[in-house]
Design an enzyme around this catalytic site. Structure first.
Site, PDB file in Angstrom:
ATOM      1  N   ARG A 104       1.019  -0.857  -0.114  1.00 18.61           N
ATOM      2  CA  ARG A 104       0.234  -0.317  -0.001  1.00 18.61           C
ATOM      3  C   ARG A 104       0.837   0.849  -0.006  1.00 18.61           C
ATOM      4  NH1 ARG A 104      -5.465   0.800   1.374  1.00 18.61           N
ATOM      5  NH2 ARG A 104      -5.631   3.127   2.798  1.00 18.61           N
ATOM      6  N   HIS A 131      -6.881   0.959  -7.076  1.00 16.32           N
ATOM      7  CA  HIS A 131      -7.229   0.388  -5.881  1.00 16.32           C
ATOM      8  C   HIS A 131      -8.237  -1.504  -5.805  1.00 16.32           C
ATOM      9  CE1 HIS A 131      -7.819  -0.576  -1.882  1.00 16.32           C
ATOM     10  NE2 HIS A 131      -8.861   0.146  -0.668  1.00 16.32           N
ATOM     11  N   GLN A 134     -10.225  -3.230  -3.334  1.00 15.68           N
ATOM     12  CA  GLN A 134     -11.428  -2.529  -3.038  1.00 15.68           C
ATOM     13  C   GLN A 134     -12.452  -2.850  -4.392  1.00 15.68           C
ATOM     14  OE1 GLN A 134     -12.507  -0.708  -0.024  1.00 15.68           O
ATOM     15  NE2 GLN A 134     -14.570  -1.416  -0.438  1.00 15.68           N
ATOM     16  N   ASP A 232     -16.740   8.709  -2.784  1.00 17.67           N
ATOM     17  CA  ASP A 232     -15.810   8.345  -1.802  1.00 17.67           C
ATOM     18  C   ASP A 232     -14.822   9.775  -1.311  1.00 17.67           C
ATOM     19  OD1 ASP A 232     -12.686   7.365  -0.639  1.00 17.67           O
ATOM     20  OD2 ASP A 232     -12.301   7.323  -2.677  1.00 17.67           O
ATOM     21  N   CYS A 272     -16.060   2.535  -0.075  1.00 19.06           N
ATOM     22  CA  CYS A 272     -14.984   2.109   0.370  1.00 19.06           C
ATOM     23  C   CYS A 272     -14.929   2.676   1.711  1.00 19.06           C
ATOM     24  CB  CYS A 272     -14.049   2.582  -0.984  1.00 19.06           C
ATOM     25  SG  CYS A 272     -13.044   4.346  -1.123  1.00 19.06           S
ATOM     26  N   ARG A 300     -13.933  -6.778   2.162  1.00 19.22           N
ATOM     27  CA  ARG A 300     -12.502  -7.052   1.513  1.00 19.22           C
ATOM     28  C   ARG A 300     -11.928  -7.810   1.546  1.00 19.22           C
ATOM     29  NH1 ARG A 300     -10.498  -2.382   1.554  1.00 19.22           N
ATOM     30  NH2 ARG A 300      -8.187  -2.896   1.122  1.00 19.22           N
TER      31      ARG A 300
END
Length: 314
Positions: A104, A131, A134, A232, A272, A300
């Site tokens: 990450r 991402h 996700q 988001d 998310c 997830r």
């Protein structure tokens, strides 16, 4: 199970592989705790995080444990990369010790370089560009609402999802790729200066996928007849200096009752997380029966276990 070398972007999966991942994730969810499912037994996987995280780190740690593997936590300050060791040498050394690495970070090129110079599977757990984990979790969350085991991928085809806010963000770009792979119509809606970046079209071409997205600044036209509405945070990690300006420019694109009223009556709201109620989404929508944000968070774990199973299969 189809072999996969690394997972750096959603389109590293073929459509057939995406269908396999969704079905396997659903089985992991239905049979959580089954001691016979340990595809990472005896393996050590590292988590290298240059950005803070709640869901990503915890879900990967728990997932690796449940798949029979061991987790090693790494950070920039505890490694020689913080003192100038090259990415090439770091990738080659790590490949001699561990079975896979989850990263990450900020620059997408960093994970591309680790995958290029190393010989172990690399998982993109978020970069400034993409991402993908996700998105697979989000597709699972919608597919389990719309479909049944055995037809999860088919249940997504032809559905309309609208993303509101920063359409130049990693989540918006990932929906462009994920939507094309799943056969969904993706509408991105936000200020003109935050339109999607051109590189994502190159990734679609590279994968041989047709463009299934459009970009608009018309909020109610975008939301019309949507099956799902997504947003988001407006100020992502690294954009803090632009906070006040972004809040002002994004304000017309808040997901609220008016937006959800233009969507289908049974449309779902997704985010998310972490969410900032009153900014990108109203509290009324965030806490409504249409909101499935915590199903997304839970998934997830299951989606990433499925991805890791593909990467760690021997």
């Amino acid at each position: 199970m189809t072999q996969l070398s690394s997972f750096l972007k959603t389109t590293d999966l073929s459509q057939a592989q995406l269908g396999e991942v969704l079905e396997l994730a659903a089985r992991f969810k239905a049979n959580r705790g089954d001691p016979s499912t340990k595809p990472l037994d005896g393996q050590t996987w590292a988590l290298l995080f240059h950005k803070s995280s709640t869901r990503t780190r915890i879900s990967f740690e728990v997932g690796i444990h449940e798949l029979g593997g061991h987790t090693m936590i790494l950070d920039q300050n505890s490694m020689q990369t913080g003192r100038g060791e090259t990415v090439e040498d770091t990738a080659k050394v790590l490949s001699r010790y561990i079975h896979g690495i989850i990263i990450r970070t900020f620059e997408h090129q960093f994970i591309e370089d680790i995958a290029h110079f190393g010989s172990i599977p690399v998982v993109n757990a978020l970069t400034d560009a993409l991402h993908p984990c996700q998105i697979v979790s989000d597709l699972l969350t919608l597919a389990e609402r719309w479909g049944e085991p055995g037809s999860l991928l088919d249940s997504l085809k032809g559905r309309k999802l609208v993303f509101f806010g920063d359409c130049a963000s990693n989540m918006a770009h990932s929906w462009i790729l994920g939507g094309a792979l799943a056969g969904m119509e993706i509408v991105l809606c936000g200020p003109e200066k935050f339109a999607p970046k051109p590189f994502v079209n190159d990734l679609l071409k590279e994968a041989g996928l047709e463009q299934t997205y459009t970009f608009t600044s018309d909020v109610l036209a975008a939301a019309k007849a949507a099956d799902a509405v997504y947003t988001d945070v407006w100020v992502s990690m690294g954009d803090e200096d632009e906070r006040e300006q972004r809040l002002q420019e994004m304000a017309p694109y808040q997901v609220n009752a008016s937006v959800m009223g233009a969507a289908k009556p049974d449309a779902f709201f997704l985010h998310c997380l972490p969410a900032h109620e009153g900014e990108e989404v109203s509290s009324e929508v965030y806490k409504s029966a249409q909101s499935i944000v915590f199903d997304e968070a839970e998934n997830r774990l299951h989606a990433q276990k499925a991805i890791l199973s593909f990467l760690g299969a021997r």
